[in-house]
Write a protein that holds these residues in place. Structure first.
Motif, PDB file in Angstrom:
ATOM      1  N   PRO A 282       0.791  -1.228   0.000  1.00  0.00           N
ATOM      2  CA  PRO A 282       0.000   0.000   0.000  1.00  0.00           C
ATOM      3  C   PRO A 282       0.826   1.282   0.000  1.00  0.00           C
ATOM      4  O   PRO A 282       0.261   2.352   0.106  1.00  0.00           O
ATOM      5  CB  PRO A 282      -0.813  -0.120   1.288  1.00  0.00           C
ATOM      6  N   HIS A 283       2.153   1.199  -0.091  1.00  0.00           N
ATOM      7  CA  HIS A 283       2.914   2.451  -0.053  1.00  0.00           C
ATOM      8  C   HIS A 283       4.129   2.367  -0.969  1.00  0.00           C
ATOM      9  O   HIS A 283       4.525   1.297  -1.406  1.00  0.00           O
ATOM     10  CB  HIS A 283       3.374   2.741   1.372  1.00  0.00           C
ATOM     11  N   GLU A 284       4.711   3.532  -1.259  1.00  0.00           N
ATOM     12  CA  GLU A 284       5.944   3.616  -2.030  1.00  0.00           C
ATOM     13  C   GLU A 284       7.125   3.612  -1.065  1.00  0.00           C
ATOM     14  O   GLU A 284       7.039   4.158   0.028  1.00  0.00           O
ATOM     15  CB  GLU A 284       5.957   4.921  -2.823  1.00  0.00           C
ATOM     16  N   HIS A 285       8.237   3.010  -1.488  1.00  0.00           N
ATOM     17  CA  HIS A 285       9.429   3.075  -0.647  1.00  0.00           C
ATOM     18  C   HIS A 285      10.274   4.259  -1.030  1.00  0.00           C
ATOM     19  O   HIS A 285      10.252   4.727  -2.161  1.00  0.00           O
ATOM     20  CB  HIS A 285      10.266   1.808  -0.826  1.00  0.00           C
ATOM     21  N   GLY A 286      11.057   4.735  -0.075  1.00  0.00           N
ATOM     22  CA  GLY A 286      11.951   5.852  -0.353  1.00  0.00           C
ATOM     23  C   GLY A 286      12.743   6.186   0.882  1.00  0.00           C
ATOM     24  O   GLY A 286      12.669   5.470   1.890  1.00  0.00           O
ATOM     25  N   ASP A 288      12.390   8.254   3.218  1.00  0.00           N
ATOM     26  CA  ASP A 288      11.731   8.535   4.497  1.00  0.00           C
ATOM     27  C   ASP A 288      10.523   7.629   4.749  1.00  0.00           C
ATOM     28  O   ASP A 288       9.634   7.967   5.504  1.00  0.00           O
ATOM     29  CB  ASP A 288      11.302  10.004   4.556  1.00  0.00           C
ATOM     30  N   CYS A 289      10.502   6.449   4.098  1.00  0.00           N
ATOM     31  CA  CYS A 289       9.344   5.568   4.303  1.00  0.00           C
ATOM     32  C   CYS A 289       9.433   4.823   5.634  1.00  0.00           C
ATOM     33  O   CYS A 289       8.486   4.166   6.034  1.00  0.00           O
ATOM     34  CB  CYS A 289       9.211   4.575   3.158  1.00  0.00           C
ATOM     35  N   GLY A 290      10.564   4.947   6.312  1.00  0.00           N
ATOM     36  CA  GLY A 290      10.679   4.311   7.622  1.00  0.00           C
ATOM     37  C   GLY A 290      11.154   2.882   7.570  1.00  0.00           C
ATOM     38  O   GLY A 290      11.338   2.241   8.599  1.00  0.00           O
ATOM     39  N   HIS A 291      11.365   2.351   6.382  1.00  0.00           N
ATOM     40  CA  HIS A 291      11.845   0.973   6.263  1.00  0.00           C
ATOM     41  C   HIS A 291      13.346   0.970   6.015  1.00  0.00           C
ATOM     42  O   HIS A 291      13.831   1.751   5.195  1.00  0.00           O
ATOM     43  CB  HIS A 291      11.136   0.257   5.112  1.00  0.00           C
ATOM     44  N   PRO A 292      14.077   0.090   6.705  1.00  0.00           N
ATOM     45  CA  PRO A 292      15.527   0.046   6.508  1.00  0.00           C
ATOM     46  C   PRO A 292      15.861  -0.287   5.055  1.00  0.00           C
ATOM     47  O   PRO A 292      15.255  -1.166   4.447  1.00  0.00           O
ATOM     48  CB  PRO A 292      15.979  -1.087   7.422  1.00  0.00           C
TER      49      PRO A 292
HETATM   50 ZN   LIG Z   1       9.031   1.354   2.774  1.00  0.00          ZN
END
Ligand SMILES: [Zn+2]
Ligand SMILES: [Zn+2]
Ligand SMILES: [Zn+2]
Length: 329
Positions: A282-286, A288-292
């Motif tokens: 449901p989201h784009e990565h980048g 500041d997406c909060g994912h390592p």
């Molecule tokens: Zn992400």
């Protein structure tokens, strides 16, 4: 067919089976990921010693089992944190020590009390008391909430402990949390599935789900559905066939696994040519997406829910968490 619902003890058994069928695969998926399938068995053996303490001292076996199993779970994680070999040995000590202490203590119990040893080892649906149900419901709620909240972290640690440590996660704390959740699951399962077979309900539904699904979230949902179906179904079958509940439930999970293996083979053949994409995104990565973010060959993967996702054309691919594997897509 449903005449068993007229009995109070059967109503309690079905509620307990539902709780166990829900909690066991939920915790088990992280054990499968970490290749710790046998840890639940080790804790089952320790729980037997805990039950024996409760029987001999005339207190509640559920609580003495819970205290002893949680204590040993924390101890094993602390030992395991110091190296693989000693963790292995700690597990072996749990197996032998738990069952030996349990049997010795129960042999000292007053006549007639040690007779219910078998009901703890293999489960007995008729033994779940109203007090047990409330205790189990509260503990199941704790398991569901904690695994849900910590799901991304637990899965990151299970998938790649070194990497999780490098990103600053508190690996030991998360490992101890998982061990305690496992201990709690073992204890709430002992009335229905039994201490010797509980590990099967944690592991087998997850093994089946992995044959049928491609993403972590889908595997988790499928495993819980299989767990609840086999657990509640097993209580029905064992009532009508007059068989022990725990063994009956485990036989059903093994049948489900066989079915999944057959269907999974067909499914893989059919979908082999298809591109492997996560089923939910449901989201784009980048930045500041909060994912390592982690380097993976010539591109960057983003880690969440225990999976690595990488940009590919207009969608996101799922890449193996094992960093030695060659990237696909
Ligand atoms: Zn992400
Ligand atoms: Zn990748
Ligand atoms: Zn993603």
């Amino acid at each position: 067919m449903f005449d068993l619902l007229n009995y109070d003890f059967m109503q309690r058994a079905i509620i307990a089976a539902f709780l166990v069928g829900l909690a066991a695969p939920l915790v088990g998926i992280f054990l499968v990921q970490r290749r710790l399938a046998l840890i639940g068995d080790g804790m089952g053996h320790v729980a037997l010693a805990g039950v024996a303490v409760g029987v001999v001292t005339g207190t509640q076996p559920v609580w003495t089992a819970l205290i002893l199993t949680i204590a040993s779970a924390v101890l094993v994680e602390l030992v395991r944190a110091r190296g693989r070999t000693s963790g292995d040995v700690a597990l072996a000590v749990m197996f032998y020590g738990g069952i030996a202490i349990g049997v010795v203590l129960l042999s000292r119990a007053a006549d007639g009390q040690s007779g219910n040893l078998e009901t703890y080892l293999f489960g007995a649906i008729t033994t779940t008391s109203p007090t047990d149900i409330w205790t189990f419901a509260a503990l199941t709620l704790v398991i569901v909430v904690v695994t849900w909240v910590l799901r991304p972290r637990l899965f990151a640690v299970a998938g790649d402990e070194e990497y999780a440590r490098a990103t600053g996660m508190r690996v030991l704390a998360l490992n101890i949390t998982l061990a305690v959740l496992t201990a709690v699951t073992v204890v709430i399962s002992m009335r229905i599935v039994g201490l010797l077979l509980i590990s099967a309900l944690m592991i087998v539904p997850n093994a089946s789900a992995q044959l049928l699904t491609r993403s972590f979230s889908a595997a988790l949902r499928t495993a819980v559905v299989i767990g609840v179906a086999c657990s509640v179904g097993g209580v029905f079958v064992s009532y009508h066939a007059d068989t022990p509940s725990g063994a009956t439930i485990v036989v059903l999970t093994v049948l489900a696994f066989t079915l999944a293996a057959a269907l999974g083979g067909l499914w893989t053949r059919w979908s082999n040519a298809r591109h492997e994409t996560p089923d939910e995104h449901p989201h784009e990565h980048g930045g500041d997406c909060g994912h390592p973010a982690v380097r993976h060959g010539d591109h960057v993967d983003y880690l969440h829910d225990g999976e690595r996702h990488a940009a590919h054309a207009d969608h996101w691919d799922r890449h193996p968490t094992d960093r030695t594997t060659t990237p696909r897509g």
